[in-house]
Design a protein around this motif. Structure first.
Motif, PDB file in Angstrom:
ATOM      1  N   CYS A  43      63.123  -0.051  46.060  1.00 28.20           N
ATOM      2  CA  CYS A  43      62.302   0.987  46.693  1.00 28.20           C
ATOM      3  C   CYS A  43      62.976   2.357  46.682  1.00 28.20           C
ATOM      4  CB  CYS A  43      61.924   0.576  48.118  1.00 28.20           C
ATOM      5  SG  CYS A  43      63.311   0.397  49.246  1.00 28.20           S
ATOM      6  N   ASP A  53      55.646   5.540  50.387  1.00 27.48           N
ATOM      7  CA  ASP A  53      55.882   4.101  50.429  1.00 27.48           C
ATOM      8  C   ASP A  53      55.991   3.580  49.008  1.00 27.48           C
ATOM      9  OD1 ASP A  53      56.005   1.404  50.879  1.00 27.48           O
ATOM     10  OD2 ASP A  53      54.319   1.346  52.273  1.00 27.48           O
ATOM     11  N   THR A  54      57.188   3.201  48.620  1.00 27.68           N
ATOM     12  CA  THR A  54      57.409   2.673  47.268  1.00 27.68           C
ATOM     13  C   THR A  54      57.604   1.165  47.283  1.00 27.68           C
ATOM     14  OG1 THR A  54      59.766   3.171  47.465  1.00 27.68           O
ATOM     15  CG2 THR A  54      58.384   4.838  46.409  1.00 27.68           C
ATOM     16  N   GLY A  55      57.104   0.537  48.354  1.00 24.53           N
ATOM     17  CA  GLY A  55      57.138  -0.918  48.406  1.00 24.53           C
ATOM     18  C   GLY A  55      58.314  -1.453  49.189  1.00 24.53           C
ATOM     19  N   ARG A  56      58.319  -2.761  49.358  1.00 29.03           N
ATOM     20  CA  ARG A  56      59.337  -3.433  50.153  1.00 29.03           C
ATOM     21  C   ARG A  56      60.460  -4.009  49.299  1.00 29.03           C
ATOM     22  NH1 ARG A  56      61.185  -4.453  54.974  1.00 29.03           N
ATOM     23  NH2 ARG A  56      61.420  -6.582  54.285  1.00 29.03           N
ATOM     24  N   LEU A  66      58.732   3.302  59.806  1.00 24.63           N
ATOM     25  CA  LEU A  66      58.554   4.020  58.551  1.00 24.63           C
ATOM     26  C   LEU A  66      58.689   3.084  57.356  1.00 24.63           C
ATOM     27  CD1 LEU A  66      60.736   7.151  59.429  1.00 24.63           C
ATOM     28  CD2 LEU A  66      58.229   7.064  59.314  1.00 24.63           C
ATOM     29  N   MET A  67      58.299   3.582  56.197  1.00 23.42           N
ATOM     30  CA  MET A  67      58.407   2.810  54.967  1.00 23.42           C
ATOM     31  C   MET A  67      59.873   2.591  54.583  1.00 23.42           C
ATOM     32  SD  MET A  67      57.652   6.197  54.798  1.00 23.42           S
ATOM     33  CE  MET A  67      55.881   6.239  54.601  1.00 23.42           C
ATOM     34  N   ARG A  68      60.144   1.495  53.876  1.00 26.89           N
ATOM     35  CA  ARG A  68      61.525   1.135  53.576  1.00 26.89           C
ATOM     36  C   ARG A  68      62.234   2.182  52.721  1.00 26.89           C
ATOM     37  NH1 ARG A  68      64.023  -4.132  50.310  1.00 26.89           N
ATOM     38  NH2 ARG A  68      66.186  -3.658  50.864  1.00 26.89           N
ATOM     39  N   SER A  69      61.480   2.918  51.915  1.00 25.59           N
ATOM     40  CA  SER A  69      62.120   3.926  51.059  1.00 25.59           C
ATOM     41  C   SER A  69      62.821   5.015  51.861  1.00 25.59           C
ATOM     42  CB  SER A  69      61.074   4.559  50.134  1.00 25.59           C
ATOM     43  OG  SER A  69      60.046   5.179  50.894  1.00 25.59           O
ATOM     44  N   ALA A  97      51.622  12.290  53.953  1.00 27.94           N
ATOM     45  CA  ALA A  97      51.424  10.886  54.338  1.00 27.94           C
ATOM     46  C   ALA A  97      51.343  10.676  55.844  1.00 27.94           C
ATOM     47  CB  ALA A  97      52.545  10.033  53.750  1.00 27.94           C
ATOM     48  N   PHE A 128      57.243  11.652  52.382  1.00 27.13           N
ATOM     49  CA  PHE A 128      57.242  10.298  52.924  1.00 27.13           C
ATOM     50  C   PHE A 128      56.342   9.464  52.024  1.00 27.13           C
ATOM     51  CE2 PHE A 128      58.601  12.803  56.518  1.00 27.13           C
ATOM     52  CZ  PHE A 128      59.594  12.021  57.065  1.00 27.13           C
ATOM     53  N   TYR A 158      61.673   5.692  44.786  1.00 26.59           N
ATOM     54  CA  TYR A 158      61.487   6.938  45.530  1.00 26.59           C
ATOM     55  C   TYR A 158      62.139   8.106  44.791  1.00 26.59           C
ATOM     56  CZ  TYR A 158      61.548  10.404  49.254  1.00 26.59           C
ATOM     57  OH  TYR A 158      61.374  11.557  49.978  1.00 26.59           O
TER      58      TYR A 158
END
Length: 436
Positions: free
Chosen positions: A126, A119-122, A213-216, A380, A117, A130
Protein backbone atom coordinates in the motif's frame (compact mmCIF):
# COMPACT_ATOMS: atom_id res chain seq x y z
CA UNK A 1 -0.21 16.78 41.48
CA UNK A 2 -0.58 13.05 40.79
CA UNK A 3 -3.56 12.75 43.11
CA UNK A 4 -5.04 16.02 41.92
CA UNK A 5 -4.95 14.97 38.27
CA UNK A 6 -6.91 11.85 39.15
CA UNK A 7 -9.72 14.21 40.11
CA UNK A 8 -9.08 16.87 37.48
CA UNK A 9 -9.15 14.59 34.41
CA UNK A 10 -12.87 13.69 34.80
CA UNK A 11 -13.62 17.36 35.40
CA UNK A 12 -11.71 18.43 32.30
CA UNK A 13 -13.32 15.89 29.97
CA UNK A 14 -16.72 17.08 31.18
CA UNK A 15 -15.77 20.72 30.63
CA UNK A 16 -14.53 20.11 27.09
CA UNK A 17 -17.21 17.54 26.15
CA UNK A 18 -14.65 14.78 25.62
CA UNK A 19 -16.12 11.25 25.76
CA UNK A 20 -12.92 9.64 27.01
CA UNK A 21 -9.25 10.39 27.60
CA UNK A 22 -6.01 8.91 28.82
CA UNK A 23 -2.95 10.69 30.17
CA UNK A 24 0.58 9.71 31.11
CA UNK A 25 3.41 11.90 32.30
CA UNK A 26 6.98 11.44 33.44
CA UNK A 27 8.31 13.72 36.16
CA UNK A 28 11.57 13.31 38.08
CA UNK A 29 11.86 9.79 36.69
CA UNK A 30 8.45 8.63 37.89
CA UNK A 31 5.61 7.67 35.53
CA UNK A 32 2.02 8.65 36.34
CA UNK A 33 -1.04 7.37 34.42
CA UNK A 34 -4.70 8.37 34.44
CA UNK A 35 -7.84 7.71 32.41
CA UNK A 36 -11.44 8.90 32.46
CA UNK A 37 -14.66 8.57 30.52
CA UNK A 38 -15.63 6.09 27.84
CA UNK A 39 -13.90 4.72 24.75
CA UNK A 40 -17.12 4.55 22.77
CA UNK A 41 -20.41 6.20 23.68
CA UNK A 42 -22.29 3.50 21.77
CA UNK A 43 -20.89 0.69 23.93
CA UNK A 44 -20.01 2.47 27.17
CA UNK A 45 -16.66 0.69 27.46
CA UNK A 46 -14.55 2.46 30.07
CA UNK A 47 -11.36 4.29 29.15
CA UNK A 48 -8.39 2.83 31.05
CA UNK A 49 -4.69 3.65 31.20
CA UNK A 50 -3.87 0.64 29.02
CA UNK A 51 -6.42 1.60 26.33
CA UNK A 52 -5.06 2.32 22.86
CA UNK A 53 -5.78 5.70 21.31
CA UNK A 54 -4.91 6.81 17.80
CA UNK A 55 -1.94 9.14 18.17
CA UNK A 56 -2.19 10.33 14.57
CA UNK A 57 0.66 12.49 13.36
CA UNK A 58 2.79 11.94 16.45
CA UNK A 59 3.64 8.90 14.31
CA UNK A 60 5.73 11.26 12.18
CA UNK A 61 8.29 11.63 14.96
CA UNK A 62 8.59 7.83 15.07
CA UNK A 63 9.10 7.65 11.29
CA UNK A 64 11.67 10.47 11.48
CA UNK A 65 13.47 8.56 14.23
CA UNK A 66 13.61 5.47 12.02
CA UNK A 67 15.23 7.54 9.25
CA UNK A 68 17.72 9.00 11.71
CA UNK A 69 18.64 5.47 12.77
CA UNK A 70 19.37 4.65 9.12
CA UNK A 71 21.49 7.82 8.92
CA UNK A 72 23.47 6.84 12.02
CA UNK A 73 24.04 3.42 10.45
CA UNK A 74 25.55 5.11 7.39
CA UNK A 75 22.81 4.13 4.92
CA UNK A 76 21.98 7.70 3.87
CA UNK A 77 22.18 11.33 5.07
CA UNK A 78 19.62 14.03 5.70
CA UNK A 79 20.65 15.58 2.41
CA UNK A 80 20.36 12.41 0.35
CA UNK A 81 17.92 13.02 -2.54
CA UNK A 82 14.83 10.86 -2.25
CA UNK A 83 15.31 9.79 -5.88
CA UNK A 84 18.68 8.28 -5.00
CA UNK A 85 16.90 5.70 -2.82
CA UNK A 86 13.65 5.59 -4.83
CA UNK A 87 14.56 6.04 -8.51
CA UNK A 88 10.89 5.57 -9.42
CA UNK A 89 9.77 8.50 -7.23
CA UNK A 90 7.96 11.28 -9.08
CA UNK A 91 6.05 14.48 -8.32
CA UNK A 92 4.68 16.94 -10.85
CA UNK A 93 7.74 19.22 -10.74
CA UNK A 94 10.65 17.48 -12.48
CA UNK A 95 13.31 19.51 -10.66
CA UNK A 96 11.79 18.76 -7.25
CA UNK A 97 11.61 15.09 -8.21
CA UNK A 98 15.39 15.09 -8.64
CA UNK A 99 16.40 17.34 -5.74
CA UNK A 100 13.98 16.93 -2.82
CA UNK A 101 15.88 15.42 0.12
CA UNK A 102 15.18 13.45 3.28
CA UNK A 103 15.66 16.69 5.26
CA UNK A 104 12.96 18.40 3.19
CA UNK A 105 10.51 15.58 3.93
CA UNK A 106 11.18 15.43 7.67
CA UNK A 107 11.04 19.21 8.21
CA UNK A 108 7.96 19.88 6.03
CA UNK A 109 9.92 22.11 3.66
CA UNK A 110 9.50 20.09 0.44
CA UNK A 111 6.64 22.27 -0.78
CA UNK A 112 4.89 19.16 -2.08
CA UNK A 113 1.12 19.66 -1.78
CA UNK A 114 0.83 16.87 0.69
CA UNK A 115 -2.72 16.33 1.92
CA UNK A 116 -3.37 13.46 -0.46
CA UNK A 117 -5.44 10.93 1.47
CA UNK A 118 -5.67 7.96 -0.85
CA UNK A 119 -6.74 4.41 -0.05
CA UNK A 120 -4.36 2.12 -1.91
CA UNK A 121 -5.66 -1.03 -0.29
CA UNK A 122 -4.80 -3.17 2.69
CA UNK A 123 -1.93 -5.05 1.08
CA UNK A 124 1.71 -4.88 2.10
CA UNK A 125 2.34 -2.84 -1.07
CA UNK A 126 0.00 0.00 0.00
CA UNK A 127 2.83 2.47 0.74
CA UNK A 128 4.54 1.63 -2.54
CA UNK A 129 1.28 2.22 -4.42
CA UNK A 130 0.74 5.50 -2.57
CA UNK A 131 4.16 6.81 -3.58
CA UNK A 132 3.40 5.95 -7.20
CA UNK A 133 0.23 8.05 -6.92
CA UNK A 134 2.28 11.08 -5.81
CA UNK A 135 3.38 11.63 -9.42
CA UNK A 136 0.62 14.21 -9.91
CA UNK A 137 1.27 16.21 -6.73
CA UNK A 138 2.09 19.83 -7.52
CA UNK A 139 4.14 22.28 -5.48
CA UNK A 140 2.45 24.15 -2.71
CA UNK A 141 5.53 26.38 -2.57
CA UNK A 142 9.02 26.18 -4.09
CA UNK A 143 11.38 23.65 -2.58
CA UNK A 144 12.87 24.73 0.75
CA UNK A 145 11.63 28.33 0.92
CA UNK A 146 9.14 27.98 3.79
CA UNK A 147 7.26 25.41 5.90
CA UNK A 148 3.99 23.72 5.03
CA UNK A 149 2.74 20.55 6.68
CA UNK A 150 3.05 17.60 4.31
CA UNK A 151 1.48 14.25 5.14
CA UNK A 152 2.52 12.79 1.79
CA UNK A 153 6.18 13.51 2.51
CA UNK A 154 6.12 11.19 5.50
CA UNK A 155 4.52 8.36 3.56
CA UNK A 156 7.30 8.81 1.01
CA UNK A 157 9.77 8.69 3.93
CA UNK A 158 8.15 5.44 5.02
CA UNK A 159 8.73 4.03 1.56
CA UNK A 160 12.40 5.06 1.76
CA UNK A 161 12.62 2.93 4.91
CA UNK A 162 10.97 0.02 3.17
CA UNK A 163 13.43 0.21 0.28
CA UNK A 164 16.46 0.47 2.58
CA UNK A 165 15.38 -2.47 4.76
CA UNK A 166 13.38 -4.67 2.41
CA UNK A 167 10.60 -4.77 5.03
CA UNK A 168 7.19 -3.20 5.60
CA UNK A 169 7.18 0.13 7.45
CA UNK A 170 5.14 -1.53 10.20
CA UNK A 171 7.85 -4.16 10.69
CA UNK A 172 10.70 -1.64 10.68
CA UNK A 173 8.83 0.32 13.34
CA UNK A 174 8.41 -2.78 15.47
CA UNK A 175 11.99 -4.01 15.11
CA UNK A 176 13.77 -0.67 15.54
CA UNK A 177 11.61 1.12 18.14
CA UNK A 178 8.75 -0.85 19.65
CA UNK A 179 10.63 -4.02 20.61
CA UNK A 180 13.92 -2.36 21.70
CA UNK A 181 11.95 -0.08 24.04
CA UNK A 182 9.77 -2.94 25.31
CA UNK A 183 6.52 -1.24 24.30
CA UNK A 184 3.63 -3.65 24.76
CA UNK A 185 0.71 -1.40 23.81
CA UNK A 186 1.81 0.12 20.49
CA UNK A 187 0.37 -1.19 17.21
CA UNK A 188 -0.44 -0.05 13.69
CA UNK A 189 -2.95 -2.50 12.21
CA UNK A 190 -6.58 -2.78 13.37
CA UNK A 191 -6.40 -6.55 13.72
CA UNK A 192 -3.71 -6.02 16.36
CA UNK A 193 -5.42 -3.07 18.01
CA UNK A 194 -8.56 -5.19 18.43
CA UNK A 195 -6.74 -7.35 20.97
CA UNK A 196 -6.83 -4.40 23.39
CA UNK A 197 -9.28 -1.82 24.62
CA UNK A 198 -9.32 0.73 21.81
CA UNK A 199 -10.80 4.21 21.55
CA UNK A 200 -13.41 5.08 18.95
CA UNK A 201 -13.35 8.59 17.56
CA UNK A 202 -16.40 10.82 17.96
CA UNK A 203 -17.63 13.49 15.55
CA UNK A 204 -20.40 15.90 16.54
CA UNK A 205 -20.95 13.94 19.74
CA UNK A 206 -21.52 10.57 18.05
CA UNK A 207 -19.19 7.70 17.13
CA UNK A 208 -17.31 8.53 13.92
CA UNK A 209 -18.55 6.96 10.67
CA UNK A 210 -15.29 5.03 10.29
CA UNK A 211 -12.74 3.87 12.85
CA UNK A 212 -9.49 4.95 11.24
CA UNK A 213 -7.54 6.22 8.27
CA UNK A 214 -6.47 4.14 5.28
CA UNK A 215 -3.39 1.95 5.72
CA UNK A 216 -1.38 3.96 3.18
CA UNK A 217 -1.25 6.77 5.77
CA UNK A 218 0.76 4.51 8.09
CA UNK A 219 4.14 6.31 8.22
CA UNK A 220 2.35 9.66 8.55
CA UNK A 221 -0.20 8.81 11.20
CA UNK A 222 -1.36 5.27 11.96
CA UNK A 223 0.16 4.34 15.32
CA UNK A 224 -2.27 3.39 18.09
CA UNK A 225 -0.81 3.36 21.60
CA UNK A 226 -1.43 3.94 25.26
CA UNK A 227 0.03 7.26 26.44
CA UNK A 228 2.57 5.52 28.68
CA UNK A 229 4.17 3.90 25.60
CA UNK A 230 4.36 7.28 23.88
CA UNK A 231 6.04 8.73 26.97
CA UNK A 232 8.57 5.88 26.89
CA UNK A 233 9.35 6.71 23.26
CA UNK A 234 9.93 10.38 24.10
CA UNK A 235 11.99 9.40 27.14
CA UNK A 236 14.39 7.56 24.85
CA UNK A 237 14.86 10.84 22.98
CA UNK A 238 15.75 12.68 26.19
CA UNK A 239 17.75 10.01 28.00
CA UNK A 240 19.08 7.77 25.23
CA UNK A 241 18.10 4.29 24.17
CA UNK A 242 17.42 4.73 20.47
CA UNK A 243 19.69 7.27 18.77
CA UNK A 244 23.33 8.08 19.43
CA UNK A 245 22.48 11.78 19.09
CA UNK A 246 18.74 12.45 19.52
CA UNK A 247 19.47 16.18 19.90
CA UNK A 248 20.05 16.35 16.15
CA UNK A 249 16.29 16.02 15.74
CA UNK A 250 15.67 19.05 17.97
CA UNK A 251 17.78 21.42 15.88
CA UNK A 252 15.51 23.99 14.19
CA UNK A 253 15.37 23.56 10.43
CA UNK A 254 12.83 26.25 9.50
CA UNK A 255 10.81 29.03 11.11
CA UNK A 256 7.06 28.43 11.02
CA UNK A 257 5.34 31.45 9.37
CA UNK A 258 2.45 31.17 11.84
CA UNK A 259 4.14 30.55 15.23
CA UNK A 260 0.87 30.79 17.17
CA UNK A 261 -0.57 27.38 16.29
CA UNK A 262 2.00 24.70 17.15
CA UNK A 263 5.32 26.38 17.87
CA UNK A 264 8.00 28.60 16.46
CA UNK A 265 10.14 26.19 14.44
CA UNK A 266 10.28 22.72 12.96
CA UNK A 267 13.17 20.39 13.58
CA UNK A 268 13.59 16.88 12.20
CA UNK A 269 10.16 15.46 12.95
CA UNK A 270 9.77 17.45 16.17
CA UNK A 271 8.14 20.87 16.58
CA UNK A 272 10.53 23.11 18.51
CA UNK A 273 9.35 25.90 20.81
CA UNK A 274 10.43 27.82 23.92
CA UNK A 275 8.46 28.31 27.14
CA UNK A 276 9.88 30.64 29.77
CA UNK A 277 13.32 30.28 28.19
CA UNK A 278 13.27 26.46 28.12
CA UNK A 279 13.26 24.43 24.93
CA UNK A 280 10.15 22.32 24.40
CA UNK A 281 9.80 19.62 21.74
CA UNK A 282 6.37 18.40 20.79
CA UNK A 283 4.02 16.96 18.21
CA UNK A 284 0.28 16.49 17.92
CA UNK A 285 -1.96 14.17 15.99
CA UNK A 286 -5.51 14.21 14.68
CA UNK A 287 -7.37 11.35 13.07
CA UNK A 288 -11.10 10.86 12.56
CA UNK A 289 -12.53 12.11 15.83
CA UNK A 290 -9.37 11.45 17.85
CA UNK A 291 -6.55 13.71 19.01
CA UNK A 292 -3.30 13.29 20.93
CA UNK A 293 -0.49 15.57 22.07
CA UNK A 294 3.07 14.88 23.20
CA UNK A 295 5.35 17.43 24.89
CA UNK A 296 8.84 16.99 26.32
CA UNK A 297 11.12 19.45 28.15
CA UNK A 298 14.73 18.30 27.71
CA UNK A 299 16.06 20.51 30.54
CA UNK A 300 13.76 19.01 33.18
CA UNK A 301 13.06 15.58 31.72
CA UNK A 302 9.31 16.10 32.04
CA UNK A 303 7.18 14.42 29.36
CA UNK A 304 3.40 14.57 28.95
CA UNK A 305 1.15 12.65 26.56
CA UNK A 306 -2.61 13.16 26.48
CA UNK A 307 -5.11 11.48 24.16
CA UNK A 308 -8.82 12.08 23.64
CA UNK A 309 -11.56 10.69 21.42
CA UNK A 310 -13.86 13.60 20.62
CA UNK A 311 -15.26 16.90 21.79
CA UNK A 312 -13.10 20.02 22.03
CA UNK A 313 -9.94 17.95 22.01
CA UNK A 314 -7.40 20.68 21.25
CA UNK A 315 -8.68 22.89 24.06
CA UNK A 316 -8.75 19.86 26.35
CA UNK A 317 -5.15 18.79 25.80
CA UNK A 318 -3.98 22.40 26.09
CA UNK A 319 -5.78 22.71 29.43
CA UNK A 320 -4.11 19.50 30.65
CA UNK A 321 -0.68 20.77 29.59
CA UNK A 322 -1.24 24.22 31.10
CA UNK A 323 -2.06 22.77 34.52
CA UNK A 324 0.58 20.05 34.52
CA UNK A 325 3.59 22.04 33.35
CA UNK A 326 2.81 24.89 35.71
CA UNK A 327 2.66 22.49 38.64
CA UNK A 328 5.51 20.18 37.64
CA UNK A 329 8.09 22.55 36.13
CA UNK A 330 6.78 26.03 36.87
CA UNK A 331 6.43 26.62 33.14
CA UNK A 332 3.75 28.74 31.52
CA UNK A 333 2.26 27.22 28.38
CA UNK A 334 1.85 30.14 25.95
CA UNK A 335 -1.84 31.08 25.84
CA UNK A 336 -3.79 30.84 22.61
CA UNK A 337 -3.50 34.05 20.62
CA UNK A 338 -6.76 35.97 20.85
CA UNK A 339 -8.09 39.39 19.88
CA UNK A 340 -6.10 42.42 21.06
CA UNK A 341 -7.45 44.50 23.93
CA UNK A 342 -7.64 47.51 21.63
CA UNK A 343 -9.01 46.96 18.10
CA UNK A 344 -6.40 47.10 15.35
CA UNK A 345 -7.27 48.82 12.08
CA UNK A 346 -5.92 46.91 9.10
CA UNK A 347 -6.64 47.23 5.37
CA UNK A 348 -7.69 43.61 4.87
CA UNK A 349 -8.78 44.18 1.26
CA UNK A 350 -5.27 43.27 0.09
CA UNK A 351 -5.78 39.75 1.44
CA UNK A 352 -9.12 39.04 -0.22
CA UNK A 353 -9.25 36.29 -2.79
CA UNK A 354 -9.02 32.53 -3.22
CA UNK A 355 -6.30 30.38 -1.63
CA UNK A 356 -6.07 26.70 -2.58
CA UNK A 357 -4.05 23.58 -1.89
CA UNK A 358 -4.77 19.86 -1.84
CA UNK A 359 -7.55 19.21 0.64
CA UNK A 360 -8.61 22.83 1.19
CA UNK A 361 -10.17 25.82 -0.49
CA UNK A 362 -9.96 29.09 1.49
CA UNK A 363 -11.79 32.26 0.49
CA UNK A 364 -11.15 35.63 2.13
CA UNK A 365 -13.79 38.29 1.50
CA UNK A 366 -15.09 41.56 2.94
CA UNK A 367 -18.57 41.83 4.42
CA UNK A 368 -19.62 45.33 5.47
CA UNK A 369 -15.94 46.18 5.56
CA UNK A 370 -14.98 43.27 7.83
CA UNK A 371 -12.80 40.38 6.62
CA UNK A 372 -14.33 36.90 6.59
CA UNK A 373 -12.77 33.49 6.07
CA UNK A 374 -14.52 30.56 4.40
CA UNK A 375 -12.82 27.17 4.69
CA UNK A 376 -13.97 24.28 2.53
CA UNK A 377 -12.44 20.82 2.82
CA UNK A 378 -11.86 19.08 -0.49
CA UNK A 379 -10.64 15.66 -1.50
CA UNK A 380 -11.15 12.27 0.13
CA UNK A 381 -12.00 13.59 3.61
CA UNK A 382 -14.34 16.39 2.49
CA UNK A 383 -17.44 14.49 3.58
CA UNK A 384 -16.30 14.41 7.20
CA UNK A 385 -16.42 18.17 7.71
CA UNK A 386 -18.75 20.93 6.56
CA UNK A 387 -17.51 24.27 5.17
CA UNK A 388 -17.04 26.89 7.89
CA UNK A 389 -17.28 30.66 7.77
CA UNK A 390 -15.70 32.93 10.39
CA UNK A 391 -15.10 36.63 10.85
CA UNK A 392 -11.43 37.58 11.07
CA UNK A 393 -10.17 39.89 13.82
CA UNK A 394 -6.87 41.69 13.23
CA UNK A 395 -4.06 41.32 15.76
CA UNK A 396 -1.49 43.14 13.64
CA UNK A 397 -0.91 43.95 9.97
CA UNK A 398 -0.54 40.31 8.93
CA UNK A 399 -2.03 38.26 11.77
CA UNK A 400 -5.72 37.58 12.30
CA UNK A 401 -7.66 35.38 14.72
CA UNK A 402 -11.04 33.72 14.38
CA UNK A 403 -13.31 31.19 16.04
CA UNK A 404 -15.10 28.38 14.25
CA UNK A 405 -18.67 27.64 15.35
CA UNK A 406 -17.67 24.29 16.86
CA UNK A 407 -14.60 25.37 18.85
CA UNK A 408 -14.16 27.35 22.08
CA UNK A 409 -10.60 28.31 21.09
CA UNK A 410 -9.33 31.06 18.86
CA UNK A 411 -7.38 30.06 15.77
CA UNK A 412 -4.86 32.18 13.90
CA UNK A 413 -4.09 32.97 10.28
CA UNK A 414 -0.95 34.76 9.13
CA UNK A 415 -0.72 36.37 5.68
CA UNK A 416 2.81 36.46 4.32
CA UNK A 417 4.84 36.57 1.12
CA UNK A 418 7.62 34.37 -0.17
CA UNK A 419 10.92 36.03 -1.13
CA UNK A 420 9.61 36.33 -4.71
CA UNK A 421 6.52 38.22 -3.49
CA UNK A 422 4.01 35.39 -3.92
CA UNK A 423 1.12 35.83 -1.43
CA UNK A 424 0.20 33.05 1.02
CA UNK A 425 -1.87 32.45 4.11
CA UNK A 426 -0.49 30.19 6.84
CA UNK A 427 -3.26 28.40 8.66
CA UNK A 428 -3.39 25.05 10.43
CA UNK A 429 0.38 24.54 10.01
CA UNK A 430 0.01 24.77 6.22
CA UNK A 431 1.01 27.42 3.72
CA UNK A 432 -1.73 27.98 1.16
CA UNK A 433 -0.97 30.05 -1.99
CA UNK A 434 -3.29 32.71 -3.30
CA UNK A 435 -4.68 31.47 -6.60
CA UNK A 436 -7.33 34.03 -7.44
Amino acid sequence: MAGAMGQRLPELIAEYEVPGAALAYLHQGELHEFAAGTLNTATGVESTTDSLYQIGSITKVWTATLLMLQIERGNLTLDTPVAQVLPEFRVADAEVTKTVTIRHLLSHTSGIDGDLFLDTGRGDDCVEKYVAACADLVQNHPLGVTQSYCNSGFTVAGRVLERLTGKRWDDVLREDIIEPLGLTHTWTLPEDVLRFRAAMGHVDGAPAPVWGLMRSAGPAGLICARPADVVSFARAHLEGGLLDDPRAMWEPQVDIPNPYTLGRQWGIGWIVDEWDGRRVISHGGNTIGQHAMLWAVPDTGTIVCAAANGGHTGAFTRAVATELFKELDGLTVPPVLGPPGTPVEVDAARYTGLYERAGARITVSLRDGAPWLRMEPTGALAGLQQPQECELTAVDETTFVFKTPDSPEWMSAVFFELPDGSPYVHLGARATPKTG
